[in-house]
Design a protein around this motif. Sequence first.
Motif, PDB file in Angstrom:
ATOM      1  N   PRO A  14     -12.656  14.873   3.488  1.00 41.89           N
ATOM      2  CA  PRO A  14     -12.439  14.762   4.762  1.00 41.89           C
ATOM      3  C   PRO A  14     -10.969  15.606   5.308  1.00 41.89           C
ATOM      4  CG  PRO A  14     -11.933  12.722   3.934  1.00 41.89           C
ATOM      5  CD  PRO A  14     -12.523  13.361   2.789  1.00 41.89           C
ATOM      6  N   VAL A  15     -11.039  15.984   6.556  1.00 45.01           N
ATOM      7  CA  VAL A  15      -9.791  16.400   7.035  1.00 45.01           C
ATOM      8  C   VAL A  15      -9.115  15.280   7.697  1.00 45.01           C
ATOM      9  CG1 VAL A  15      -8.849  17.975   8.987  1.00 45.01           C
ATOM     10  CG2 VAL A  15     -11.013  18.684   7.581  1.00 45.01           C
ATOM     11  N   ALA A  16      -7.884  15.333   7.527  1.00 42.35           N
ATOM     12  CA  ALA A  16      -7.102  14.089   8.209  1.00 42.35           C
ATOM     13  C   ALA A  16      -5.874  14.395   8.638  1.00 42.35           C
ATOM     14  CB  ALA A  16      -6.938  13.054   6.940  1.00 42.35           C
ATOM     15  N   ASP A  17      -5.513  13.616   9.509  1.00 39.09           N
ATOM     16  CA  ASP A  17      -4.001  13.742  10.108  1.00 39.09           C
ATOM     17  C   ASP A  17      -2.998  12.661   9.507  1.00 39.09           C
ATOM     18  OD1 ASP A  17      -4.676  11.550  11.424  1.00 39.09           O
ATOM     19  OD2 ASP A  17      -4.887  12.493  13.223  1.00 39.09           O
ATOM     20  N   TYR A  18      -1.628  12.742  10.007  1.00 43.93           N
ATOM     21  CA  TYR A  18      -0.731  11.582   9.623  1.00 43.93           C
ATOM     22  C   TYR A  18      -1.284  10.225   9.637  1.00 43.93           C
ATOM     23  CZ  TYR A  18       3.307   8.801   8.662  1.00 43.93           C
ATOM     24  OH  TYR A  18       4.205   7.954   8.268  1.00 43.93           O
ATOM     25  N   GLU A  19      -2.039   9.911  11.099  1.00 48.28           N
ATOM     26  CA  GLU A  19      -2.190   8.438  11.104  1.00 48.28           C
ATOM     27  C   GLU A  19      -3.269   7.863  10.072  1.00 48.28           C
ATOM     28  OE1 GLU A  19      -1.827  10.667  13.451  1.00 48.28           O
ATOM     29  OE2 GLU A  19       0.032   9.694  14.316  1.00 48.28           O
ATOM     30  N   LYS A  20      -4.380   8.687   9.601  1.00 42.73           N
ATOM     31  CA  LYS A  20      -5.264   8.439   8.703  1.00 42.73           C
ATOM     32  C   LYS A  20      -4.549   8.468   7.479  1.00 42.73           C
ATOM     33  CE  LYS A  20      -9.121  10.578  10.833  1.00 42.73           C
ATOM     34  NZ  LYS A  20     -10.440  11.465  10.899  1.00 42.73           N
ATOM     35  N   TYR A  21      -3.420   9.154   7.065  1.00 40.45           N
ATOM     36  CA  TYR A  21      -2.866   8.728   5.767  1.00 40.45           C
ATOM     37  C   TYR A  21      -1.915   7.679   5.788  1.00 40.45           C
ATOM     38  CZ  TYR A  21      -4.582  12.912   3.005  1.00 40.45           C
ATOM     39  OH  TYR A  21      -5.279  13.601   2.455  1.00 40.45           O
ATOM     40  N   GLN A  22      -1.311   7.591   6.786  1.00 38.49           N
ATOM     41  CA  GLN A  22      -0.334   6.428   6.861  1.00 38.49           C
ATOM     42  C   GLN A  22      -0.394   5.184   6.013  1.00 38.49           C
ATOM     43  OE1 GLN A  22       0.842   5.201  10.792  1.00 38.49           O
ATOM     44  NE2 GLN A  22       2.735   4.586  10.253  1.00 38.49           N
ATOM     45  N   PRO A  23      -1.460   4.497   6.045  1.00 36.76           N
ATOM     46  CA  PRO A  23      -1.690   3.309   5.349  1.00 36.76           C
ATOM     47  C   PRO A  23      -1.701   3.566   3.806  1.00 36.76           C
ATOM     48  CG  PRO A  23      -3.527   3.334   6.742  1.00 36.76           C
ATOM     49  CD  PRO A  23      -2.761   4.838   6.966  1.00 36.76           C
TER      50      PRO A  23
ATOM     51  N   PHE B 107       0.463   6.182   2.521  1.00 38.93           N
ATOM     52  CA  PHE B 107       1.590   6.395   2.030  1.00 38.93           C
ATOM     53  C   PHE B 107       2.551   5.309   2.305  1.00 38.93           C
ATOM     54  CE2 PHE B 107       1.302  10.608   4.876  1.00 38.93           C
ATOM     55  CZ  PHE B 107       0.752  11.451   3.661  1.00 38.93           C
ATOM     56  N   GLU B 108       2.224   4.290   3.245  1.00 37.04           N
ATOM     57  CA  GLU B 108       2.886   2.872   3.140  1.00 37.04           C
ATOM     58  C   GLU B 108       2.983   2.130   1.856  1.00 37.04           C
ATOM     59  OE1 GLU B 108       1.877   0.756   6.381  1.00 37.04           O
ATOM     60  OE2 GLU B 108       3.043   1.981   7.647  1.00 37.04           O
ATOM     61  N   ARG B 109       1.527   2.380   1.018  1.00 33.53           N
ATOM     62  CA  ARG B 109       1.057   1.704  -0.117  1.00 33.53           C
ATOM     63  C   ARG B 109       2.284   2.190  -1.238  1.00 33.53           C
ATOM     64  NH1 ARG B 109      -4.899   2.189  -1.330  1.00 33.53           N
ATOM     65  NH2 ARG B 109      -4.166   1.077  -3.344  1.00 33.53           N
ATOM     66  N   ILE B 110       2.373   3.679  -1.209  1.00 31.99           N
ATOM     67  CA  ILE B 110       3.261   4.394  -2.292  1.00 31.99           C
ATOM     68  C   ILE B 110       4.728   3.804  -1.705  1.00 31.99           C
ATOM     69  CG2 ILE B 110       3.941   6.515  -3.059  1.00 31.99           C
ATOM     70  CD1 ILE B 110       1.575   7.857  -1.754  1.00 31.99           C
TER      71      ILE B 110
ATOM     72  N   TYR C 198       6.722   9.537   7.524  1.00 32.74           N
ATOM     73  CA  TYR C 198       7.316   9.293   6.090  1.00 32.74           C
ATOM     74  C   TYR C 198       6.071  10.248   5.355  1.00 32.74           C
ATOM     75  CZ  TYR C 198      10.472   6.261   7.844  1.00 32.74           C
ATOM     76  OH  TYR C 198      11.388   5.317   8.725  1.00 32.74           O
ATOM     77  N   ILE C 199       6.457  11.422   4.733  1.00 37.76           N
ATOM     78  CA  ILE C 199       5.750  12.711   4.000  1.00 37.76           C
ATOM     79  C   ILE C 199       6.025  12.307   2.432  1.00 37.76           C
ATOM     80  CG2 ILE C 199       4.955  14.511   3.665  1.00 37.76           C
ATOM     81  CD1 ILE C 199       4.425  13.416   6.454  1.00 37.76           C
TER      82      ILE C 199
ATOM     83  N   ILE D 207       9.995   0.378   3.963  1.00 41.94           N
ATOM     84  CA  ILE D 207       9.134  -0.688   3.560  1.00 41.94           C
ATOM     85  C   ILE D 207       9.664  -1.582   2.741  1.00 41.94           C
ATOM     86  CG2 ILE D 207       6.728  -1.078   2.780  1.00 41.94           C
ATOM     87  CD1 ILE D 207       6.575   0.385   5.223  1.00 41.94           C
ATOM     88  N   ASP D 208      10.329  -0.976   1.636  1.00 43.49           N
ATOM     89  CA  ASP D 208      11.248  -1.806   0.832  1.00 43.49           C
ATOM     90  C   ASP D 208      12.470  -1.017   0.434  1.00 43.49           C
ATOM     91  OD1 ASP D 208      11.961  -3.309  -1.326  1.00 43.49           O
ATOM     92  OD2 ASP D 208      10.297  -2.595  -2.831  1.00 43.49           O
ATOM     93  N   PRO D 209      13.290  -1.641   1.213  1.00 48.44           N
ATOM     94  CA  PRO D 209      14.691  -1.077   0.858  1.00 48.44           C
ATOM     95  C   PRO D 209      15.254  -1.160  -0.475  1.00 48.44           C
ATOM     96  CG  PRO D 209      14.655  -2.585   2.876  1.00 48.44           C
ATOM     97  CD  PRO D 209      13.437  -2.829   2.008  1.00 48.44           C
ATOM     98  N   SER D 210      14.862  -2.311  -1.152  1.00 47.86           N
ATOM     99  CA  SER D 210      15.302  -2.389  -2.616  1.00 47.86           C
ATOM    100  C   SER D 210      14.675  -1.331  -3.604  1.00 47.86           C
ATOM    101  CB  SER D 210      15.123  -3.586  -3.059  1.00 47.86           C
ATOM    102  OG  SER D 210      13.489  -4.282  -3.304  1.00 47.86           O
ATOM    103  N   SER D 211      13.700  -0.628  -3.221  1.00 46.83           N
ATOM    104  CA  SER D 211      12.882   0.427  -3.908  1.00 46.83           C
ATOM    105  C   SER D 211      13.542   1.458  -4.404  1.00 46.83           C
ATOM    106  CB  SER D 211      11.735   0.817  -3.225  1.00 46.83           C
ATOM    107  OG  SER D 211      10.965   1.964  -3.749  1.00 46.83           O
ATOM    108  N   ASP D 212      13.155   1.965  -5.608  1.00 48.02           N
ATOM    109  CA  ASP D 212      14.062   3.279  -6.148  1.00 48.02           C
ATOM    110  C   ASP D 212      13.505   4.546  -5.234  1.00 48.02           C
ATOM    111  OD1 ASP D 212      15.164   1.798  -8.167  1.00 48.02           O
ATOM    112  OD2 ASP D 212      13.631   2.194  -9.640  1.00 48.02           O
ATOM    113  N   ILE D 213      12.392   4.634  -4.553  1.00 51.09           N
ATOM    114  CA  ILE D 213      11.984   5.535  -3.893  1.00 51.09           C
ATOM    115  C   ILE D 213      12.868   5.813  -2.622  1.00 51.09           C
ATOM    116  CG2 ILE D 213      10.139   6.341  -1.898  1.00 51.09           C
ATOM    117  CD1 ILE D 213       8.305   4.909  -3.792  1.00 51.09           C
ATOM    118  N   GLN D 214      13.372   6.981  -2.622  1.00 55.78           N
ATOM    119  CA  GLN D 214      14.379   7.403  -1.549  1.00 55.78           C
ATOM    120  C   GLN D 214      13.890   8.110  -0.433  1.00 55.78           C
ATOM    121  OE1 GLN D 214      18.362   8.217  -3.063  1.00 55.78           O
ATOM    122  NE2 GLN D 214      17.336   8.557  -5.044  1.00 55.78           N
TER     123      GLN D 214
END
Length: 505
Positions: free
Chosen positions: A66-75, A77-80, A109-110, A158-165
Amino acid sequence: MEVINSFMTWILKNRIGQIENFKENPIAIQQALLEELLDLAKRTSFGKQYGFAEIESYQDFARRVPVADYEKYQPTFERILKGEQELLWPTEIEWFSKSSGTTSSRSKYIPVSQEALEECHFKAGKDMLSLYINNYPDTKLFTGKSLSIGGSLSKNPIDPSSDIQVGDISAVIMENLPLWVQFARTPSLEVALMSEWEAKIEAMAKECMQENVTSIAGVPTWTIVLIKKILELSGKSNILEVWPNLEVFFHGAVAFGPYRKLFESLIPSPKMRYMETYNASEGFFAIQDQKDSDELLLMLDYGIFYEFIPVEEWEKENPTLIPLEGVEIGKNYAVVITTNAGLWRYKIGDTVKFTSIAPYRLKISGRTKHYINAFGEEVIVENAEQAIAKAADLTDAIIKNFSAAPVYFGASQDQAAHEWIIEFEQMPDSKARFAEILDQTLREINSDYDAKRYKDLALVSPKIHFVEEGLFEKWLKSKGKLGGQNKVPRLSNTREHLDELLQLM
């Protein structure tokens, strides 16, 4: 430094053959790229959900995914951001690009993969230099340093202690650049990544004015702010007195036309060169490859597969998409990308118009949500920028920023119009003539606008507020969007931004 300059120009020119290859074989390159992306991601959660392993053609891909925009991907992205991996892309996502955008007050957040950094953003940076050297073989670019104006890094929301920057894409790129590139650029990484914009500009100015800067890369608006700060601190009248060897400005994010006259006053040299790029948080897409041109070459081997939505389909829930081989010259399209960071058929919100298909060159025409079509006039950003640039040129004005929105019919308004706020570095010699030229140019280049303006039947002459510089910076600061990649919305079909700006006047 001359030896380094000769060596670097020789190395970078070797890429030109590969660029010629995708110019000559664009469809084969894109098809192979799509197959590679699908194969790499077939074991991800997304790949399993949509059966990537069974996809054998573009038609299968278009039918299944499917074609998607940010809103559809946002959940997702938040899991990542919370630490889950292999959802959209097989390798670990360690970075997210923070994009405030101009269509929403919240940040976006991309995800940025290592492949996207190396095969897209870093590769594009080298290609930008390769194409520049190919056009100007006498360059002395590498006898000095490149000044890079970028954003800043921040904590994982989402998680300030995460290694993801998280950070502006420019900051993510700067943080990951190899050491030899860090040596060739200014200011220091510590200063370049400062988050408080006003203090950052001061620190950048003090540090960079001591360097031999031969090139600048950044957004026109904030580059102007930095140059003016340097001139203020140095007491010089133009930036060539500080950087006599400055030869090129690599710019992007906003159209350069309205800013050209201001740059020519700050950098008064006929030898100064300007080169446009087209990049975003989601990827790097196109680069100006010809001298003195406003066309951009679509870069087809950066790990990005392209599709396009025709203008008449933008607002549809299930629009018709066409691959690269189906585009037509002169038609407006919304851009849809599939990337090596796990964005699958993702609508980035930009619109483009192809000027050539052999090779594929384009111009950025605006945003799918940045236009005025309150009364059927269909004015897009490209129209506005053309009109305002012409009005400025013919009235000896220098534009700093602008935004426009409709004036709707109402109790106090019996006729509709467009209302503009235009910020000037140098006011026009005649405000009335400026307004007349802007209106007339819009009528000449947009038949829908012209029809609505006919005898003032649907739209009356535009209402223009001529303001001194500082208003838009004040507005961005009030929104917490000062600096980095943040920019002012040029056009809007609602009055939200315009009314906020009017309140600050």
